[in-house]
Scaffold this active site. Structure first.
Site, mmCIF file in Angstrom:
data_model
loop_
_atom_site.group_PDB
_atom_site.id
_atom_site.type_symbol
_atom_site.label_atom_id
_atom_site.label_comp_id
_atom_site.label_asym_id
_atom_site.label_seq_id
_atom_site.Cartn_x
_atom_site.Cartn_y
_atom_site.Cartn_z
ATOM 1 N N HIS A 136 -1.632 2.789 4.680
ATOM 2 C CA HIS A 136 -1.710 3.985 3.062
ATOM 3 C C HIS A 136 -2.777 4.994 3.788
ATOM 4 O O HIS A 136 -2.898 5.779 3.499
ATOM 5 C CB HIS A 136 -1.937 2.975 1.866
ATOM 6 C CG HIS A 136 -1.605 4.218 0.782
ATOM 7 N ND1 HIS A 136 -1.125 4.583 0.471
ATOM 8 C CD2 HIS A 136 -2.836 4.310 0.047
ATOM 9 C CE1 HIS A 136 -2.052 5.080 -0.968
ATOM 10 N NE2 HIS A 136 -3.093 5.841 -0.682
ATOM 11 N N GLU A 137 -4.214 3.882 3.716
ATOM 12 C CA GLU A 137 -5.229 5.000 3.516
ATOM 13 C C GLU A 137 -5.758 5.619 4.904
ATOM 14 O O GLU A 137 -5.407 7.362 5.224
ATOM 15 C CB GLU A 137 -6.465 3.975 3.926
ATOM 16 C CG GLU A 137 -6.380 3.487 2.764
ATOM 17 C CD GLU A 137 -7.332 4.123 1.233
ATOM 18 O OE1 GLU A 137 -7.535 5.449 1.623
ATOM 19 O OE2 GLU A 137 -6.493 4.208 0.251
ATOM 20 N N HIS A 140 -3.140 8.901 4.364
ATOM 21 C CA HIS A 140 -4.112 10.258 3.760
ATOM 22 C C HIS A 140 -4.797 10.932 4.225
ATOM 23 O O HIS A 140 -4.986 12.849 4.100
ATOM 24 C CB HIS A 140 -5.758 9.564 1.998
ATOM 25 C CG HIS A 140 -4.625 9.215 1.036
ATOM 26 N ND1 HIS A 140 -3.945 10.153 0.372
ATOM 27 C CD2 HIS A 140 -4.695 8.114 0.360
ATOM 28 C CE1 HIS A 140 -3.210 9.548 -0.910
ATOM 29 N NE2 HIS A 140 -4.369 7.824 -0.591
ATOM 30 N N GLU A 194 -0.047 10.908 -3.432
ATOM 31 C CA GLU A 194 0.112 9.024 -3.201
ATOM 32 C C GLU A 194 1.196 8.578 -2.798
ATOM 33 O O GLU A 194 1.631 7.475 -1.772
ATOM 34 C CB GLU A 194 -0.246 8.332 -4.605
ATOM 35 C CG GLU A 194 -1.849 8.652 -5.281
ATOM 36 C CD GLU A 194 -2.676 7.087 -4.403
ATOM 37 O OE1 GLU A 194 -2.525 5.633 -4.335
ATOM 38 O OE2 GLU A 194 -3.305 7.766 -3.808
#
Length: 266
Positions: A136-137, A140, A194
């Site tokens: 997920h990070e 980004h 997100e």
């Protein structure tokens, strides 16, 4: 001038929508005023300062077993990053662990990853869960959300007219860029950002052989932890990564797109 500049900014739209049966569909950020090289250089400097401060406090990479665990997972995820951003193959990736009670993790532009022991300990994360958070990070960074937020902050700081004059960015001061970088890390992401980072994390984990269904457990754990910490300081991770039931529903809806990838990798 404003109309011309906004048209130029919107022209930077880089859609990374995937139409294959397998895999997720996401979009890169629209507002990319700052060059990627400028953003990555600023992020690298800020990351270096954070790690140096941790080192001075004897808080950097003290748990060698956990550091090795994180770096092993990263090595599995990173080869699949170019599906979402071809420039990722040029990044100088770093993975470090900071000893802190902070329930947090991040990946700065250019592949600068950090986990805090607090998020590993408080949530008792499995490897699959670590992979979904790290994915997920990384998502980004791949979708250039930090670069977009720095561009937004730059526009707010110096104005559209000044930005138009400084499109080559030769006169942008280090202080302005530093301030934009700090805000890009501390401000919450937009809901769409997100959601897209969640999807990238699912696919990266699945392609690397980690169970993407662990993402559901992560946000259930995070929600439970946040409720337990309600009387005190909320987890720092939730200040920039708000948790809600819609997020879990979105993840569940997209699992059929990535589970075949997980089965292949397994």
């Amino acid at each position: 001038m404003k109309v011309l500049l906004l048209a130029l900014l919107l022209f930077t739209l880089d859609i990374n929508a995937q139409t294959n049966q397998e895999g997720v569909e996401v979009q890169r950020s629209r507002l990319l005023l700052l060059p990627a090289s400028t953003v990555e250089r600023s992020a690298s400097q800020q990351y270096g300062q954070l790690m140096s401060a941790a080192q001075q406090k004897y808080a950097l990479n003290r748990d060698l077993q956990q550091v090795e665990r994180l770096r092993t997972i990263a090595v599995q995820l990173i080869p699949h990053a170019t599906r979402f951003n071809k420039n990722a193959r040029k990044w100088t990736w770093e993975v470090n662990l900071v000893s802190s009670k902070s329930v947090n993790a991040f990946c700065m532009p250019g592949g600068k990853i950090a986990f805090f022991t607090g998020i590993l300990d408080a949530l008792q994360l499995t490897d699959d869960e670590v992979a979904t958070i790290m994915g997920h990070e990384i998502g980004h960074a791949l979708l250039e959300h930090g670069r977009a937020r720095m561009s937004e902050q730059l526009l707010k700081n110096i104005g559209i007219s000044a930005a138009a004059v400084m499109l080559n960015l030769g006169d942008v001061s280090a202080a302005v860029l530093s301030q934009a970088a700090n805000l890009a890390v501390s401000l919450p992401y937009a809901r769409k950002q997100e959601a897209d980072a969640d999807l990238v994390g699912l696919e990266l984990a699945a392609r690397a052989g980690y169970d993407p269904r662990a993402a559901i457990a992560v946000w259930q754990k995070m929600s439970k932890y946040a409720q337990g910490a309600g009387r005190g300081q909320p987890p720092q991770f939730l200040s920039t990564h708000p948790s809600n039931q819609n997020r879990i529903k979105d993840i569940e809806a997209n699992l059929p797109r990535v589970l075949p990838l997980y089965k292949k990798a397994s």
